[in-house]
Structure formats: C-alpha cells, structure tokens
Design an enzyme around this catalytic site. Sequence first.
Site, PDB file in Angstrom:
ATOM      1  N   LYS A   1       0.828  -1.207   0.000  1.00  0.00           N
ATOM      2  CA  LYS A   1       0.000   0.000   0.000  1.00  0.00           C
ATOM      3  C   LYS A   1       0.864   1.259   0.000  1.00  0.00           C
ATOM      4  CE  LYS A   1      -2.919   2.862   2.878  1.00  0.00           C
ATOM      5  NZ  LYS A   1      -3.407   3.103   4.245  1.00  0.00           N
TER       6      LYS A   1
ATOM      7  N   HIS B   1     -10.773   1.134   3.493  1.00  0.00           N
ATOM      8  CA  HIS B   1     -12.064   1.456   2.890  1.00  0.00           C
ATOM      9  C   HIS B   1     -12.237   0.730   1.557  1.00  0.00           C
ATOM     10  CE1 HIS B   1     -12.796   4.494   5.913  1.00  0.00           C
ATOM     11  NE2 HIS B   1     -11.640   5.056   5.640  1.00  0.00           N
TER      12      HIS B   1
ATOM     13  N   ASP C   1      -5.990  -9.618   2.065  1.00  0.00           N
ATOM     14  CA  ASP C   1      -5.524  -8.472   2.832  1.00  0.00           C
ATOM     15  C   ASP C   1      -5.260  -7.308   1.869  1.00  0.00           C
ATOM     16  OD1 ASP C   1      -3.170  -9.153   1.544  1.00  0.00           O
ATOM     17  OD2 ASP C   1      -2.116  -9.769   3.363  1.00  0.00           O
TER      18      ASP C   1
END
Length: 202
Positions: free
Chosen positions: A103, A123, A139
């Site tokens: 991320k 989100h 994940d």
Amino acid sequence: MEPLRNLVLTILSQNTTDANRDRAFAALMARFPTFPLLAAASPKDVEETIRVGGLARAKAKAILSALSRIHRERGEYSLDFLSGMSLPDARGYLTSFPGVGVKTANVVLLFSFRKAAFPVDTHILRVTKRLGLVPPAADLSRAALLLEPHVPPGEPMPLHINLIRLGREVCRPRDPLCPECPLLAVCPEGARRAENRGVAPR
C-alpha cells in the site's frame, strides 16, 4: 509531492487518521526541514516529534532506515530514479524497505510518479470485498495486486479516491447506507442486505 517526502508522509499515515498523519508530518518537517538533518537525527528525537501519529517507534525506525539506505546506495536523498523503472521493479524496491508494504509503495508510485499502481486501504478493501471483487480473506496487499490489472489505463487515481470516499461516506464498516449506494445494483452484499430488509435493489 516529491517522492521521498511522499514516502515519509505515507509511512506516517499507517494506522492513524489523516489529521494525525498531517500533524506528525508538519512537526517532522518543521523540526528537520532537510533530509540530511532528518537522517542525522536520533531515533528518540524523531519518535518524540511524530508521536501524535501513533506507532512512533516503528515509524521513526522505518523512516531513518530508508533514508540511510537510500543515501548509501544512491549517494543522495532522492527516489527520482524510480521513474525509469517498471512498476513491478519500482514496487519491489520500495517494499524491500522494512516498514514499507504494498500500500505504501503504491501510494508513492501513483501520486509521485503517476505509475499505474492501485493503492488499497481499509475502505477500498471493504468496498471491493462487499462487491465480490476480491476474496473475503484478502488483505490489503493481495487485494491491490488482484485489482490492479483490471483498472483501466488512466483511472487508478480517480478510482482510488472515489472508492475511499464511497467507503467513508456510504459503504461504512457498520450500518452501510446501501439504499444510497450507486453500486447497489451490482453489489452482492447490498442485495443480501436489501433482501433481509425486504427492499428490492435498484
């Protein structure tokens, strides 16, 4: 944003609110306005400066470790060289740093280099699971790598931003506002909730 500053900001964003991330980053840049000054700071001083953002010890360690390695390998405090690398290679380089996951790497690559990376936060993960686009057990990292090939060219940034907004305002963790959702007609979870309430999806 300049890539290395973006990396520091994104590390600070982990497991905290946007407001606390911004406060921690502002405090850090005010106390250590250049990367040489920040790299020379003690872990304790960095921890104290970014404490408002949470997980200060781990984040200080990740930031200082990244700065040290980048300068050692490149001879300067810069990530500009990533612009000439492929997306997988650039992501692989960033995720080789302790404390930098898919991320964080994708945020830097999308927002600083406009590469076709697709960052997935909590989100987006919730929304895409409810839509059935990623497996329930996925994940953040797995979801990003599954979704990325299907994002149309030129669309990663608006899709990322709009899915976050949808997750915050409509597809909330508890009591999602399914009747107000523009994706209700294609959402299995929304259809299930609507059926339980005896309401037909739009």
